[in-house]
Scaffold this active site. Structure first.
Site, PDB file in Angstrom:
ATOM      1  N   SER A 154       0.874  -1.165   0.000  1.00  0.00           N
ATOM      2  CA  SER A 154       0.000   0.000   0.000  1.00  0.00           C
ATOM      3  C   SER A 154       0.912   1.216   0.000  1.00  0.00           C
ATOM      4  O   SER A 154       2.112   1.113   0.304  1.00  0.00           O
ATOM      5  CB  SER A 154      -0.896   0.000   1.241  1.00  0.00           C
ATOM      6  OG  SER A 154      -0.093   0.178   2.405  1.00  0.00           O
TER       7      SER A 154
ATOM      8  N   ASP B 113      -0.270   5.334  -7.110  1.00  0.00           N
ATOM      9  CA  ASP B 113      -0.837   5.852  -8.355  1.00  0.00           C
ATOM     10  C   ASP B 113      -0.185   5.174  -9.563  1.00  0.00           C
ATOM     11  O   ASP B 113       1.027   5.183  -9.702  1.00  0.00           O
ATOM     12  CB  ASP B 113      -0.593   7.361  -8.387  1.00  0.00           C
ATOM     13  CG  ASP B 113      -1.198   8.052  -9.588  1.00  0.00           C
ATOM     14  OD1 ASP B 113      -1.534   7.375 -10.584  1.00  0.00           O
ATOM     15  OD2 ASP B 113      -1.325   9.280  -9.524  1.00  0.00           O
TER      16      ASP B 113
END
Length: 137
Positions: A77, A119
């Site tokens: 993450s 992203d």
């Protein structure tokens, strides 16, 4: 479509993930990573992605993959990747998250396919960082 079918046929003719052109143990990105996914599709199996939270979980996943001779994806993450680099580092432009992803992937040295869940636009930057680390290793 012709190229897509040719690529799929090429992967179907490989007997092992180690037969894929350009494959080697370690972090795999770009076309080689895509070829691994095409190989898995041609051979009708999935490549698991493990969201790791510490160096201990990274090592455990990599040792298991090595034991069964299977490609895997290490997934971080954004916050987990930043934690790997050090929570006190500035994460402007996701720099600490990218650094942590690379450090987490390269540190244990077992070999893996790396996927960072930051992203997707940062993918090219991640590939540049991995290439830089490899050149200076």
């Amino acid at each position: 479509w012709t190229q897509l079918l040719a690529d799929f046929s090429a992967m179907a003719s490989c007997n092992s993930v180690w037969d894929i052109p350009g494959i080697k143990a370690g972090v795999v990105t770009g076309d080689v990573a895509w070829s691994i996914l095409e190989f898995a599709k041609a051979k009708k199996f999935a490549i698991p992605a493990f969201n790791v939270t510490s160096s201990s979980t990274i090592v455990a996943v990599l040792e298991a993959a090595k034991k069964i001779n299977s490609p895997i994806m290490i997934q971080f993450s954004q916050g987990g990747a930043q934690f790997m680099a050090g929570k006190t580092l500035d994460n402007g432009d996701h720099a600490a998250s990218i650094l942590g992803s690379v450090a987490g992937a390269l540190g244990p040295g077992h070999g893996a396919v790396v996927r960072d869940s930051c992203d997707p636009a940062l993918g090219p930057l991640l590939e540049e960082v991995v290439a830089l680390v490899r050149r200076n290793a």
